[in-house]
Design a protein around this motif. Sequence first.
Motif, short mmCIF file in Angstrom:
data_model
loop_
_atom_site.label_atom_id
_atom_site.label_comp_id
_atom_site.label_asym_id
_atom_site.label_seq_id
_atom_site.Cartn_x
_atom_site.Cartn_y
_atom_site.Cartn_z
N GLY A 65 8.52 10.84 -3.37
CA GLY A 65 9.77 11.56 -3.10
C GLY A 65 9.95 11.84 -1.63
O GLY A 65 9.80 10.95 -0.78
N ASP A 66 10.25 13.10 -1.30
CA ASP A 66 10.54 13.46 0.08
C ASP A 66 9.29 13.58 0.95
O ASP A 66 9.39 13.78 2.15
N PHE A 67 8.14 13.48 0.31
CA PHE A 67 6.90 13.67 1.08
C PHE A 67 6.32 12.36 1.60
O PHE A 67 5.24 12.35 2.18
N VAL A 68 7.00 11.28 1.35
CA VAL A 68 6.46 10.00 1.83
C VAL A 68 7.52 9.22 2.60
O VAL A 68 8.71 9.37 2.38
N ASP A 69 7.00 8.41 3.49
CA ASP A 69 7.83 7.48 4.24
C ASP A 69 7.19 6.12 4.01
O ASP A 69 6.09 5.86 4.50
N VAL A 70 7.83 5.26 3.23
CA VAL A 70 7.16 4.05 2.76
C VAL A 70 7.77 2.79 3.37
O VAL A 70 8.98 2.67 3.48
N ASP A 71 6.91 1.89 3.73
CA ASP A 71 7.34 0.60 4.25
C ASP A 71 6.59 -0.49 3.47
O ASP A 71 5.52 -0.23 2.93
N ALA A 72 7.16 -1.67 3.43
CA ALA A 72 6.50 -2.78 2.72
C ALA A 72 6.17 -3.89 3.71
O ALA A 72 6.88 -4.09 4.69
N LEU A 107 3.19 -6.87 11.20
CA LEU A 107 2.65 -6.20 10.02
C LEU A 107 1.54 -5.22 10.43
O LEU A 107 1.38 -4.16 9.84
N MET A 108 0.81 -5.63 11.45
CA MET A 108 -0.28 -4.75 11.93
C MET A 108 0.29 -3.46 12.52
O MET A 108 -0.32 -2.41 12.43
N VAL A 109 1.45 -3.58 13.15
CA VAL A 109 2.09 -2.37 13.71
C VAL A 109 2.40 -1.38 12.58
O VAL A 109 2.17 -0.17 12.70
N SER A 116 -5.25 -4.01 12.78
CA SER A 116 -4.44 -2.81 13.03
C SER A 116 -5.23 -1.68 13.65
O SER A 116 -4.66 -0.68 14.08
N ASN A 117 -6.55 -1.79 13.67
CA ASN A 117 -7.41 -0.73 14.23
C ASN A 117 -7.13 0.64 13.61
O ASN A 117 -7.10 1.64 14.30
N ASN A 118 -6.88 0.66 12.32
CA ASN A 118 -6.61 1.93 11.66
C ASN A 118 -7.70 2.19 10.64
O ASN A 118 -7.71 1.63 9.55
#
Lengths: 305, 518
Positions: free
Chosen positions: A46-53, A70-72, A98-100
């Motif tokens: 819901g409002d608690f996520v910001d999702v990308d594919a 995609l790494m960004v 991505s170094n994450n």
Amino acid sequence: MRTAVMHVLLALVVTGLLARDVGGADKIRVVATTTDLKALTEVVGGDFVDVDALARGNQNPHDLEVRPSLMVKVRRADLLVTNGLELDQWAEVVVQGSNNAKVIPGASGRIDASRGLLVLEVPTTHVDRSMGDVHPVGNPHYTLDPGMAPAITANILDGLARLQPANRATFEQNRKAFLGRLDEAMARWTTTMAPFKGARVIVDHNMWLYFLTRFGLLQAGTVEERPGIPPTPGHLTRLIAQMKDEHIKLILVEPWSDQKLAERVAQDADAKVTVMASGVGAVKGTDSYIDMVDYNVRAVAQGLR
Amino acid sequence: MRSLAGVCFVAVGLLASSPASAQDVESLKKELEQMRQQFESMKEGYEKAMNQMGERIKALESRQAPAAAPPAVAAPPGTAPPVLAAPPATVPPAGATPPATAPPAIAAPPATAPPSAVAAPAGPPPTATPVSGQAVAQTPAASPNLTELARPREPFSLYQQRGAGQLLFDIGVTGDFIGDLTQNNVQQAQGGTFPGLENYVFAREVELSLFGQIDPYARAEVRFEASQEQRGQSPTVTLAEANLTLMTLPFDTQAKLGQMRNRFGLTNQIHEHDLPFVDRPDVLVEFLGQDGLVEKGAEFTWVPPLPFYVELLGGVFNGDNDTAFGFANIKKPLVTGRVKTFFELGDYGAIQLGASVANGLQPNGLTNTLVGADMKYKYVPDGWQHPLLTVAGEWLYQLRRVSAPTATDPSQTQTLNRSGWYLFGELQPVQFGALSRFSLGFRYDWTEYPTNPGQQWAAEPFITFMPSEFLRFRLVYKHTHGNTPGCCTNTNVGSARIKDEIFLQSTFILGAHPAHPF
């Protein structure tokens, strides 16, 4: 020259450090490998996520080119949702670049959406690539079956709640509301598909098995000779003969498959071709998960009428 | 099910026993009684095992997180029947071998899944209960019964023990073979693209790759390589790469330690079998040697959290490469740096830009600095599975200090400024069908020599055929023209100043192979 290079590097370092906390402070930044998982994460978060594919809906998710862009996306993610079952193995290369550390294998910022699902077509004997680009741990296209959504969203909910335990109740509420809507739609879909139970269809790639099983349809063959291997003329001749013998009237294809070839086969076998939504957003009017299944159910029903 | 199998086994045993006529009644009765006792004992054993398993399931379920998720197999109320209620909807085509797949009822959940088919996923993977381990530890040590004895043992059971649940790393083998045809004078001079292997078929690289996670913090990659250096000799095996990457360092950095192909420029890091052309570009061979820059040391990377992709890399190495450096002392190391960025150009195009530097000492203690710039562009139209067009290029500039003694100053040095570049393009113009497996490529090379005067250019058209992702054939013609007589001549036997070469390359991949980056 050396000074100029040093200045550029310094500017990048400073900009990078300043940019560290840019973005929604309270939102979980989620990256999903496919648009199906993005849509399902959005309904739970819901409002608690910001999702990308990472993959677009109309892209073949088996073999995505690993672009630094995609790494960004993964670089900024708190959570990575993967399809698993070796569909999106390319995501590991994205993660490595991505170094994450939040989303490396085994980290708490990883959700394997296939976890706990009972998978179809798990090989029980020796498999090798003479069979084509087989999936050695089973058919990975489970998101196309709306009956799998409860389990997938449960996995997503667990992952989101790990990062924001305080919002678990909200996530559960979101999920329950979504499953309620899915229930209503499922009743509609079941009614629509009921007259076609037992109907045989041909698919381009073996990715509709869960969907067909859900609604009692049978996959009689594939346009691909083997997974990932283009068909030979001999295979197409046999396929057309089979379609005529068994009165198969429908070929399901993905937006990224060779539709002209499928049309030729269909023409020879007196059948129709239906372009399916292979993911959320794959074709027009499929911007949500329920819309996607809705589209596919209508497309198959129309094709079989 | 297993009990039933046991009963059947006993029944078959009874039927298959010696004919009654050859036995007296008492003997048969005795045998029957023995079998009955054996059956009862087996039944008791199974009941005991099943009870223990039931208790174990209860114990595990109580330890798992509460079932926040409904079971994967259970449909929400009012929905269609669960997936597993029906067999998969495939119908084997007439005359085709049925797929070697399991019906869903016996499909196994992933290794990290709870033991019960209906249990919901719990916490994060690292804290998940190692189900399989417990199963082994807690299985009651009952004496083997008839069914167990009849079950296939190794090596058959070995296959069943492999699979997703095992702690295995990825293993891959690649083979890269080249047939090389050229003029006799080039062969005599051993001045071909693959020196000493002219007019010969050879294994350029057969590589065994092992890679995977070491633990939650690091992954490793080890590659052994067998390659043929001289005609008539057996391939020699070398350690091509062996390194680990620490993935959880602070400030979003990573460190790669060990022996590696340096991330210097565009193609140096690519192994031979993965190169988009048959041979390493001339400028890289001239400035870095046939094998390129492969060093022992450490590379550190940082990807700043910017809206676009930037990777900053710094490296410290021995400086073993004897073509460009060769001082081989970590106290006075070879230092490398690279910055790489990437931009999407609309929905279908993308470009990567990079700049690299390497600075180290030669064996005589004098410095050598290599500066490079590179670009790669790809255009993938909507719905295409492969790029329609790829264009890439790389430019290298050398600043090498060399001795230039004069009568007054024998220690005098000077800088040799030399450069070279190549440009490559590949067109894969057909979207679908058999022709989509073909691509046409072209590379143009121009390079000066790092220490000798003069330069050379080369034009290299080629055609590639990839029947699948794991098999590739390539036919290449290369014309090389050195414009300084003496540049490439072994004066005793022949000249390779101008050469025409044809290569036929075949490459295969067995097993695992990681996805290729852009």
